[in-house]
Design a protein around this motif. Structure first.
Motif, PDB file in Angstrom:
ATOM      1  N   ARG A 183       0.816  -1.213   0.000  1.00 34.52           N
ATOM      2  CA  ARG A 183       0.000   0.000   0.000  1.00 34.52           C
ATOM      3  C   ARG A 183       0.860   1.278   0.000  1.00 34.52           C
ATOM      4  O   ARG A 183       0.425   2.324  -0.429  1.00 34.52           O
ATOM      5  N   GLY A 184       2.050   1.167   0.545  1.00 36.28           N
ATOM      6  CA  GLY A 184       2.913   2.343   0.604  1.00 36.28           C
ATOM      7  C   GLY A 184       2.807   3.062   1.942  1.00 36.28           C
ATOM      8  O   GLY A 184       1.912   2.806   2.752  1.00 36.28           O
ATOM      9  N   LYS A 185       3.728   3.982   2.155  1.00 31.59           N
ATOM     10  CA  LYS A 185       3.840   4.703   3.424  1.00 31.59           C
ATOM     11  C   LYS A 185       2.535   5.428   3.773  1.00 31.59           C
ATOM     12  O   LYS A 185       1.954   6.127   2.953  1.00 31.59           O
ATOM     13  N   GLY A 186       2.096   5.218   5.018  1.00 30.57           N
ATOM     14  CA  GLY A 186       0.937   5.918   5.536  1.00 30.57           C
ATOM     15  C   GLY A 186      -0.406   5.317   5.165  1.00 30.57           C
ATOM     16  O   GLY A 186      -1.451   5.786   5.622  1.00 30.57           O
ATOM     17  N   ARG A 187      -0.398   4.244   4.371  1.00 33.47           N
ATOM     18  CA  ARG A 187      -1.667   3.682   3.909  1.00 33.47           C
ATOM     19  C   ARG A 187      -1.983   2.322   4.515  1.00 33.47           C
ATOM     20  O   ARG A 187      -3.033   1.745   4.251  1.00 33.47           O
ATOM     21  N   CYS A 188      -1.072   1.789   5.295  1.00 33.12           N
ATOM     22  CA  CYS A 188      -1.291   0.516   5.982  1.00 33.12           C
ATOM     23  C   CYS A 188      -0.459   0.520   7.256  1.00 33.12           C
ATOM     24  O   CYS A 188       0.634   1.092   7.288  1.00 33.12           O
ATOM     25  N   LYS A 189      -0.965  -0.085   8.303  1.00 29.69           N
ATOM     26  CA  LYS A 189      -0.203  -0.161   9.548  1.00 29.69           C
ATOM     27  C   LYS A 189      -0.365  -1.536  10.192  1.00 29.69           C
ATOM     28  O   LYS A 189      -1.358  -2.235   9.955  1.00 29.69           O
ATOM     29  N   PHE A 190       0.621  -1.905  10.968  1.00 30.33           N
ATOM     30  CA  PHE A 190       0.644  -3.170  11.690  1.00 30.33           C
ATOM     31  C   PHE A 190       0.320  -2.884  13.149  1.00 30.33           C
ATOM     32  O   PHE A 190       1.004  -2.094  13.804  1.00 30.33           O
ATOM     33  N   ILE A 191      -0.727  -3.501  13.654  1.00 34.05           N
ATOM     34  CA  ILE A 191      -1.105  -3.354  15.057  1.00 34.05           C
ATOM     35  C   ILE A 191      -0.743  -4.652  15.782  1.00 34.05           C
ATOM     36  O   ILE A 191      -1.273  -5.724  15.468  1.00 34.05           O
ATOM     37  N   LEU A 192       0.167  -4.536  16.735  1.00 36.38           N
ATOM     38  CA  LEU A 192       0.685  -5.692  17.462  1.00 36.38           C
ATOM     39  C   LEU A 192       0.300  -5.605  18.929  1.00 36.38           C
ATOM     40  O   LEU A 192       0.691  -4.664  19.635  1.00 36.38           O
ATOM     41  N   ALA A 193      -0.473  -6.574  19.397  1.00 36.08           N
ATOM     42  CA  ALA A 193      -0.764  -6.692  20.822  1.00 36.08           C
ATOM     43  C   ALA A 193       0.347  -7.541  21.434  1.00 36.08           C
ATOM     44  O   ALA A 193       0.472  -8.737  21.134  1.00 36.08           O
ATOM     45  N   TYR A 194       1.161  -6.915  22.256  1.00 40.34           N
ATOM     46  CA  TYR A 194       2.362  -7.561  22.782  1.00 40.34           C
ATOM     47  C   TYR A 194       2.236  -7.806  24.274  1.00 40.34           C
ATOM     48  O   TYR A 194       1.830  -6.917  25.032  1.00 40.34           O
ATOM     49  N   VAL A 195       2.604  -9.007  24.699  1.00 40.42           N
ATOM     50  CA  VAL A 195       2.617  -9.366  26.113  1.00 40.42           C
ATOM     51  C   VAL A 195       4.054  -9.667  26.520  1.00 40.42           C
ATOM     52  O   VAL A 195       4.730 -10.490  25.893  1.00 40.42           O
ATOM     53  N   SER A 196       4.513  -8.986  27.544  1.00 43.87           N
ATOM     54  CA  SER A 196       5.904  -9.095  27.973  1.00 43.87           C
ATOM     55  C   SER A 196       6.119 -10.347  28.821  1.00 43.87           C
ATOM     56  O   SER A 196       5.459 -10.537  29.846  1.00 43.87           O
ATOM     57  N   ARG A 197       7.077 -11.176  28.379  1.00 41.59           N
ATOM     58  CA  ARG A 197       7.437 -12.373  29.145  1.00 41.59           C
ATOM     59  C   ARG A 197       8.917 -12.410  29.482  1.00 41.59           C
ATOM     60  O   ARG A 197       9.299 -12.990  30.485  1.00 41.59           O
TER      61      ARG A 197
END
Length: 239
Positions: A183-197
């Motif tokens: 999609r190119g810059k600014g048109r798609c993003k990665f959302i990561l739900a992170y749990v610290s172990r």
């Protein structure tokens, strides 16, 4: 012969020895949305089958998405490491289409079973636009195959509690960067739900994103305790 005795002692176990498929139909509630799906309530003996469970990070991500459902409206979404599909099933009630992916064939079986459960016309919350695909992170052939069927790319890439093995993180970001660049810059993003172990993984998740030329930002107000562990949500984009 001593060598022959040693060979006699070698025990080969079939893969099925490790597989626990005693799935239970379980209810989950996120805001006003109630989701019913098949999953395990305890971990399999095979480390590679973690996707049979609903992990704390998925609960964190789904709680966040249920409160911000407007961000999903009309979107095309792909999830990495979908497991039993709890995030995809929730999102499919709001977004245009949703591709759920996992690398493990056994996990893909239960994932497809849960999709069928929610795609049934008898289901009052019937979900459409749900597709399950096999995807090993870093496998360009598999990524391109998915993109052939979704030539316009995706608005969102999602991942929930998928950072377990250190060796997999570079491959994760290889995959994410490839998907974001469609999609190119600014048109798609990665959302990561992170749990610290572990502290090592905490650093690796951030440093590898930067090394891949990605910008990683913690979403304000998402840091919380999930399953007795610290969790947060990161938003990751192209620099």
């Amino acid at each position: 012969m001593e060598g022959e005795e040693d060979e006699d002692e070698i025990v080969c176990l079939d893969q099925s020895f490790f597989i626990n498929d005693d799935y239970q139909l379980t209810n989950f509630t996120f805001g006003s949305q109630v989701i019913q799906l098949f999953c395990l309530h305890s971990a399999s003996t095979d480390y590679d089958l973690t996707g049979q469970l609903v992990w704390p990070g998925a609960m964190l991500l789904n709680d966040c998405l249920s409160k911000n459902a407007e961000m999903l409206q009309g979107c095309s979404v792909i999830e990495l490491g979908s497991g039993v599909g709890i995030t995809g099933i929730l999102c499919s009630r709001f977004c245009h289409d949703f591709v759920l992916t996992d690398h493990n064939d056994e996990v893909l079986k239960i994932l497809k079973k849960n999709i069928e459960l929610h795609a049934s016309p008898e289901n009052p919350n019937c979900c459409t636009g749900l597709v399950a695909e096999k995807l090993e992170w870093g496998n360009i052939d598999q990524i391109n195959q998915i993109l052939q069927n979704h030539s316009g790319g995706f608005d969102l890439v999602l991942g929930a509690d998928i950072c377990f093995q250190q060796s997999s993180i570079p491959l994760l970001y290889d995959t994410v960067k490839h998907l974001l660049q469609i999609r190119g810059k600014g048109r798609c993003k990665f959302i990561l739900a992170y749990v610290s172990r572990t502290k090592i993984m905490d650093s690796l998740v951030i440093n590898e994103a930067i090394q891949h030329g990605l910008k990683i930002t913690e979403v304000a107000g998402t840091r919380c305790v999930v399953g007795n562990l610290n969790g947060t949500i990161f938003e990751i984009t192209l620099q």
